[in-house]
Write a protein that holds these residues in place. Structure first.
Motif, PDB file in Angstrom:
ATOM      1  N   TYR A   1       0.836  -1.201   0.000  1.00 16.92           N
ATOM      2  CA  TYR A   1       0.000   0.000   0.000  1.00 16.92           C
ATOM      3  C   TYR A   1       0.877   1.259   0.000  1.00 16.92           C
ATOM      4  O   TYR A   1       0.639   2.203  -0.744  1.00 16.92           O
ATOM      5  CB  TYR A   1      -0.921  -0.028   1.226  1.00 16.92           C
ATOM      6  N   HIS A   2       1.930   1.224   0.848  1.00 20.97           N
ATOM      7  CA  HIS A   2       2.824   2.383   0.898  1.00 20.97           C
ATOM      8  C   HIS A   2       3.517   2.588  -0.446  1.00 20.97           C
ATOM      9  O   HIS A   2       3.683   3.715  -0.901  1.00 20.97           O
ATOM     10  CB  HIS A   2       3.848   2.221   2.021  1.00 20.97           C
ATOM     11  N   ASN A   3       3.929   1.463  -1.041  1.00 22.98           N
ATOM     12  CA  ASN A   3       4.567   1.550  -2.353  1.00 22.98           C
ATOM     13  C   ASN A   3       3.624   2.158  -3.369  1.00 22.98           C
ATOM     14  O   ASN A   3       4.007   3.038  -4.143  1.00 22.98           O
ATOM     15  CB  ASN A   3       4.966   0.153  -2.837  1.00 22.98           C
ATOM     16  N   LEU A   4       2.379   1.653  -3.331  1.00 21.02           N
ATOM     17  CA  LEU A   4       1.384   2.151  -4.283  1.00 21.02           C
ATOM     18  C   LEU A   4       1.122   3.634  -4.062  1.00 21.02           C
ATOM     19  O   LEU A   4       1.027   4.414  -5.011  1.00 21.02           O
ATOM     20  CB  LEU A   4       0.066   1.380  -4.122  1.00 21.02           C
ATOM     21  N   ALA A   5       1.014   4.005  -2.777  1.00 14.94           N
ATOM     22  CA  ALA A   5       0.754   5.411  -2.456  1.00 14.94           C
ATOM     23  C   ALA A   5       1.898   6.271  -2.988  1.00 14.94           C
ATOM     24  O   ALA A   5       1.688   7.368  -3.522  1.00 14.94           O
ATOM     25  CB  ALA A   5       0.603   5.585  -0.943  1.00 14.94           C
ATOM     26  N   ARG A   6       3.124   5.731  -2.838  1.00 12.45           N
ATOM     27  CA  ARG A   6       4.296   6.471  -3.321  1.00 12.45           C
ATOM     28  C   ARG A   6       4.231   6.611  -4.848  1.00 12.45           C
ATOM     29  O   ARG A   6       4.434   7.693  -5.400  1.00 12.45           O
ATOM     30  CB  ARG A   6       5.563   5.702  -2.908  1.00 12.45           C
ATOM     31  N   LEU A   7       3.911   5.486  -5.505  1.00 12.03           N
ATOM     32  CA  LEU A   7       3.822   5.502  -6.971  1.00 12.03           C
ATOM     33  C   LEU A   7       2.715   6.434  -7.440  1.00 12.03           C
ATOM     34  O   LEU A   7       2.870   7.185  -8.404  1.00 12.03           O
ATOM     35  CB  LEU A   7       3.536   4.089  -7.490  1.00 12.03           C
ATOM     36  N   ASP A   8       1.594   6.387  -6.720  1.00 13.26           N
ATOM     37  CA  ASP A   8       0.454   7.221  -7.082  1.00 13.26           C
ATOM     38  C   ASP A   8       0.827   8.693  -6.969  1.00 13.26           C
ATOM     39  O   ASP A   8       0.484   9.516  -7.822  1.00 13.26           O
ATOM     40  CB  ASP A   8      -0.713   6.894  -6.142  1.00 13.26           C
ATOM     41  N   GLN A   9       1.578   8.978  -5.907  1.00 18.61           N
ATOM     42  CA  GLN A   9       2.003  10.360  -5.701  1.00 18.61           C
ATOM     43  C   GLN A   9       2.951  10.775  -6.834  1.00 18.61           C
ATOM     44  O   GLN A   9       2.839  11.883  -7.384  1.00 18.61           O
ATOM     45  CB  GLN A   9       2.689  10.483  -4.329  1.00 18.61           C
ATOM     46  N   ALA A  10       3.857   9.840  -7.174  1.00 21.00           N
ATOM     47  CA  ALA A  10       4.809  10.137  -8.253  1.00 21.00           C
ATOM     48  C   ALA A  10       4.040  10.400  -9.547  1.00 21.00           C
ATOM     49  O   ALA A  10       4.375  11.315 -10.316  1.00 21.00           O
ATOM     50  CB  ALA A  10       5.775   8.966  -8.435  1.00 21.00           C
ATOM     51  N   LYS A  11       2.973   9.610  -9.755  1.00 21.40           N
ATOM     52  CA  LYS A  11       2.176   9.764 -10.972  1.00 21.40           C
ATOM     53  C   LYS A  11       1.470  11.129 -10.961  1.00 21.40           C
ATOM     54  O   LYS A  11       1.477  11.854 -11.963  1.00 21.40           O
ATOM     55  CB  LYS A  11       1.142   8.637 -11.010  1.00 21.40           C
ATOM     56  N   ALA A  12       0.903  11.448  -9.783  1.00 18.65           N
ATOM     57  CA  ALA A  12       0.196  12.736  -9.666  1.00 18.65           C
ATOM     58  C   ALA A  12       1.176  13.883  -9.930  1.00 18.65           C
ATOM     59  O   ALA A  12       0.849  14.849 -10.634  1.00 18.65           O
ATOM     60  CB  ALA A  12      -0.429  12.857  -8.279  1.00 18.65           C
ATOM     61  N   ASP A  13       2.397  13.743  -9.369  1.00 15.13           N
ATOM     62  CA  ASP A  13       3.403  14.797  -9.563  1.00 15.13           C
ATOM     63  C   ASP A  13       3.754  14.914 -11.039  1.00 15.13           C
ATOM     64  O   ASP A  13       3.867  16.016 -11.587  1.00 15.13           O
ATOM     65  CB  ASP A  13       4.684  14.483  -8.767  1.00 15.13           C
ATOM     66  N   PHE A  14       3.903  13.731 -11.678  1.00 13.86           N
ATOM     67  CA  PHE A  14       4.267  13.744 -13.091  1.00 13.86           C
ATOM     68  C   PHE A  14       3.174  14.416 -13.917  1.00 13.86           C
ATOM     69  O   PHE A  14       3.449  15.256 -14.781  1.00 13.86           O
ATOM     70  CB  PHE A  14       4.508  12.313 -13.580  1.00 13.86           C
ATOM     71  N   ILE A  15       1.914  14.053 -13.610  1.00  7.33           N
ATOM     72  CA  ILE A  15       0.801  14.638 -14.376  1.00  7.33           C
ATOM     73  C   ILE A  15       0.822  16.160 -14.244  1.00  7.33           C
ATOM     74  O   ILE A  15       0.687  16.906 -15.212  1.00  7.33           O
ATOM     75  CB  ILE A  15      -0.553  14.090 -13.873  1.00  7.33           C
ATOM     76  N   GLU A  16       1.047  16.602 -13.017  1.00  5.11           N
ATOM     77  CA  GLU A  16       1.025  18.045 -12.784  1.00  5.11           C
ATOM     78  C   GLU A  16       2.149  18.739 -13.559  1.00  5.11           C
ATOM     79  O   GLU A  16       1.921  19.719 -14.270  1.00  5.11           O
ATOM     80  CB  GLU A  16       1.166  18.316 -11.285  1.00  5.11           C
ATOM     81  N   VAL A  17       3.348  18.149 -13.446  1.00  4.24           N
ATOM     82  CA  VAL A  17       4.496  18.750 -14.130  1.00  4.24           C
ATOM     83  C   VAL A  17       4.273  18.722 -15.641  1.00  4.24           C
ATOM     84  O   VAL A  17       4.438  19.729 -16.341  1.00  4.24           O
ATOM     85  CB  VAL A  17       5.809  18.014 -13.746  1.00  4.24           C
ATOM     86  N   ALA A  18       3.833  17.534 -16.134  1.00  6.66           N
ATOM     87  CA  ALA A  18       3.635  17.389 -17.580  1.00  6.66           C
ATOM     88  C   ALA A  18       2.595  18.383 -18.070  1.00  6.66           C
ATOM     89  O   ALA A  18       2.785  19.048 -19.105  1.00  6.66           O
ATOM     90  CB  ALA A  18       3.203  15.961 -17.891  1.00  6.66           C
ATOM     91  N   ALA A  19       1.494  18.519 -17.310  1.00  6.61           N
ATOM     92  CA  ALA A  19       0.426  19.434 -17.726  1.00  6.61           C
ATOM     93  C   ALA A  19       0.955  20.859 -17.803  1.00  6.61           C
ATOM     94  O   ALA A  19       0.695  21.584 -18.773  1.00  6.61           O
ATOM     95  CB  ALA A  19      -0.743  19.333 -16.758  1.00  6.61           C
ATOM     96  N   HIS A  20       1.709  21.245 -16.788  1.00  8.02           N
ATOM     97  CA  HIS A  20       2.261  22.605 -16.789  1.00  8.02           C
ATOM     98  C   HIS A  20       3.217  22.795 -17.957  1.00  8.02           C
ATOM     99  O   HIS A  20       3.191  23.816 -18.639  1.00  8.02           O
ATOM    100  CB  HIS A  20       2.986  22.883 -15.469  1.00  8.02           C
ATOM    101  N   GLU A  21       4.079  21.812 -18.166  1.00  9.99           N
ATOM    102  CA  GLU A  21       5.065  21.907 -19.236  1.00  9.99           C
ATOM    103  C   GLU A  21       4.395  21.987 -20.610  1.00  9.99           C
ATOM    104  O   GLU A  21       4.874  22.653 -21.501  1.00  9.99           O
ATOM    105  CB  GLU A  21       6.016  20.696 -19.200  1.00  9.99           C
ATOM    106  N   LEU A  22       3.269  21.239 -20.749  1.00 15.42           N
ATOM    107  CA  LEU A  22       2.602  21.214 -22.051  1.00 15.42           C
ATOM    108  C   LEU A  22       1.789  22.481 -22.290  1.00 15.42           C
ATOM    109  O   LEU A  22       1.609  22.931 -23.415  1.00 15.42           O
ATOM    110  CB  LEU A  22       1.666  19.987 -22.137  1.00 15.42           C
ATOM    111  N   ARG A  23       1.293  23.018 -21.182  1.00 14.63           N
ATOM    112  CA  ARG A  23       0.377  24.141 -21.329  1.00 14.63           C
ATOM    113  C   ARG A  23       1.073  25.372 -21.949  1.00 14.63           C
ATOM    114  O   ARG A  23       0.504  26.065 -22.792  1.00 14.63           O
ATOM    115  CB  ARG A  23      -0.222  24.513 -19.976  1.00 14.63           C
TER     116      ARG A  23
END
Ligand code: ADP
Length: 657
Positions: free
Chosen positions: A382-404
């Motif tokens: 669960y902790h691993n997944l939470a970490r991965l999920d957070q990494a994914k959320a961070d990536f989405i945010e960064v990618a969205a900003h970079e693309l915008r």
């Protein structure tokens, strides 16, 4: 003194002497005197004793003493039949009574049936045996303590056809027992036999009850323990209270081996624990598994193929009891005793009952162990997944900003390009630029969705709570999607929204909710279908007044197995490989974010969102309905946020509920 007085004195003295003599005669044992009456009295007394004294150890001394005293016999004893070694039978003196001053033979004196003594014959034949002169009778069992004995009578203690022992009566005078006397004494012996059997039954019952109680107690104690490191050891400790043994172990089957998981009485702790013994074909374990019951070896030195670890002292008796759960042998309890033939059928039955409880306790403990281990693994995962999920959320945010940023540039320049002389009047260029603009807008929309979802994930979505009329929100959505509806030849009906009360909500965010729901209804309904939006006032969770909006379509429907999963981000029911892009194209899949955003926003308003549909069927089109329930009262008021004032309320962060 005259003659009369002398005569008188003589009569007195003579009478006194006579009376004294009579008393002496009376006090001397005369078994033949009054024997019938004595017997009857004694019989009733024994019966009385039996009803009051039930324990064998208390009963026998009483009865023997009574008979010896009443008749003035030299010795009265009770011998009981018991098992001797190698299955032969023997008699053991349970109790003996002699006149004061004479020490009776010690309790526990034994005669085997083969010794030729009269005792064995009485038992095997079941008849009495009088001896008028013991000194000349070779079958008389001479006991040094009874050196004065001259005659004897041995009476069988009978229970139906069975002889359970001998009533041994001896005289210090030569005495011929009359048939009447023998008959009456045999009657007495029969009564003693009944008394003994009753007492034995009572004792056995008491023992059984005690055992049942201790088994129950042990079972309770074992069942309450769930620690796999302790339960096997507890089993051996508590088993020792039920059946004595010198060395014991609990073994569990691991594939083709038996692993010792607990031991008691082994000389070397470390060597015994976790020791594995290979299971061989037809060894005692296999035999026990096949028999599905305990098996035991009376003398392992006589058992062919018996294998013994060389560092273990040789114990001759061995017993193996299966540990059975769910009709499967999971291992065994192995017990040994130093002497040969130490385990009985009774011991086996006892250990088997105990093993039943032990197996359940072991199973519980191992299940608990497994669950604990599984929980730990789950928590890690669960902790691993939470970490991965957070990494994914961070990536989405960064990618969205970079693309915008570049996208905004493309959008700006495309608009500039479209209005440039030479381009503005060129229809071909306009068509090309419109396509570019459509693509840019679609990309923009996806990037906005990515940003929304990452804000929801990171709980940084700003909410501007204000009085909101859902009728207006839905009309805006309908207006926005009017073209798409026309393109796809779909009708949209909005019912009963005008009557809905105003609610405290963020109208921009709610716009996104209904936008995604209606876009989905368009996407998953074939051309010519209907979409209906209805509103009503309901009582939501905790009886809180709420408004409920349903978005119903006549589309392909959703399998009930997916009704909850579709609200997870990136979740799509179809295959990604057949994904066709397009905002409102039939079955044109999106990035799988629409429902995750809608759900996040509704939850932020402390509302509820869910889907209902009979199933997925592209031919029969069962349709889907999405429900949104929103409390009328504003979120901030219901969740008195600390320090929330009018201004802060205008833009506070979401608190996940
Ligand atoms: P997507 O971008 O794929 O539309 P959503 O989060 O909006 O992502 O929806 C997730 C999935 O739920 C969709 O891929 C679709 O399979 C299913 N779905 C959503 N709305 C409907 C609907 N009205 N009818 C049928 N399926 C739907």
């Amino acid at each position: 003194m005259n003659t009369f007085w002398w005569l008188f004195l003589l009569v007195i003295v003579a009478s006194a002497a006579y009376l004294l003599g009579l008393r002496r005669v009376r006090s001397r044992p005369r078994p033949e005197n009054n024997i019938t009456l004595q017997h009857l009295q004694l019989g009733s007394e024994i019966a009385r004793q039996v009803s009051t004294v039930l324990m064998l150890q208390e009963l026998l001394p009483h009865v023997v003493h009574l008979i010896q005293q009443r008749f003035g016999f030299y010795f009265v004893g009770v011998w009981l039949v018991d098992e001797a070694e190698e299955g032969s039978q023997a008699l053991t003196l349970q109790v003996g009574s002699c006149p004061p001053g004479v020490e009776p033979p010690p309790q526990g004196t034994r005669y085997t049936f083969e010794s030729g003594s009269v005792l064995g014959q009485v038992c095997t034949r079941g008849v009495c045996f009088p001896l008028e002169d013991v000194r000349s009778a070779k079958e008389y069992p001479h006991l040094p303590e009874l050196s004065e004995a001259l005659s004897a009578l041995f009476l069988p203690l009978r229970m139906g056809d069975e002889v359970i022992g001998v009533l041994d009566i001896q005289h210090d005078t030569r005495h011929t027992f009359t048939p009447v006397e023998i008959m009456l004494l045999q009657g007495l012996a029969d009564q003693v036999a009944v008394a003994i059997r009753n007492a034995q039954l009572y004792e056995a019952e008491q023992q059984r009850r005690k055992l049942a109680e201790s088994l129950q107690k042990i079972g309770g104690e074992l069942a309450s323990s769930l620690d796999m490191r302790q339960v096997p050891q507890q089993i051996l400790e508590q088993l020792a209270a039920v059946v004595p043994y010198e060395r014991g172990s609990v073994m569990l089957q691991r594939d083709h081996e038996l692993e010792i998981i607990a031991q008691r009485g082994f000389p070397d702790n470390r060597r015994a624990l976790n020791l594995r013994v290979a299971i061989r074909e037809d060894d005692v374990f296999q035999q026990m598994v096949q028999a599905n019951r305990p098996i035991w070896v009376d003398d392992v030195t006589q058992a062919s193929g018996w294998q013994q670890l060389d560092w273990l002292p040789l114990n001759r008796s061995w017993m193996g009891v299966p540990l059975i759960t769910k009709n499967r042998v999971i291992g065994m309890i192995s017990l040994t005793r130093k002497e040969a033939a130490a385990f009985s059928e009774e011991d086996a039955a006892l250990v088997l009952t105990f093993a039943g409880q032990a197996a359940i306790a072991l199973e519980n403990a191992s299940l608990y162990d497994e669950i604990t281990r599984f929980n730990a693994e789950l928590e890690k995962a669960y902790h691993n997944l939470a970490r991965l999920d957070q990494a994914k959320a961070d990536f989405i945010e960064v990618a969205a900003h970079e693309l915008r940023t570049p996208l905004t540039v493309i959008k700006g320049y495309t608009q500039v390009l479209a209005s440039r002389p030479g381009v503005v009047d060129d229809p071909d260029s306009q068509i090309l630029l419109k396509s570019v603009m459509d693509g840019v807008n679609r990309l923009h929309e996806i990037i906005n969705s990515m940003l929304d979802v990452s804000k929801i994930d990171n709980q940084t979505l700003s909410m501007h709570i204000e009085p909101t009329w859902l009728h207006m929100v839905v009309r805006r959505v309908a207006g926005e999607l009017k073209e798409a509806l026309q393109e796809r030849n779909l009708t949209l009906t909005v019912e009963d929204l005008q009557e809905l009360p105003w609610i405290q909500a963020d109208s921009e965010l709610l716009y996104k909710v209904f936008y995604h729901l209606v876009v989905n209804a368009i996407k998953y309904t074939p051309d010519g279908g209907h979409i209906t939006i209805r509103g009503s006032k309901v009582l939501g969770d905790d009886n809180v007044p709420a408004v409920q909006i349903s978005v119903h379509d006549t589309g392909i429907g959703i399998d009930p197995a997916h009704h909850e999963l579709i609200f997870e981000k990136f979740y799509q029911t179809g295959k990604v490989s057949v994904h066709s892009s397009g905002r409102t194209k039939f079955k044109g899949g999106g990035p799988g974010l629409g429902l995750a955003i809608a759900s996040g926003i509704v939850r932020a308003h402390n509302g509820r969102i869910w889907a209902e549909s009979p199933g997925h069927d592209e031919e029969n089109l069962p349709g889907s309905t999405f429900y949104v329930q929103l409390p009328i009262k504003p979120v901030a008021e219901r969740y008195a946020l600390s320090g929330v004032d009018e201004k802060a309320q205008k833009g506070h962060s979401i608190l996940e509920t």
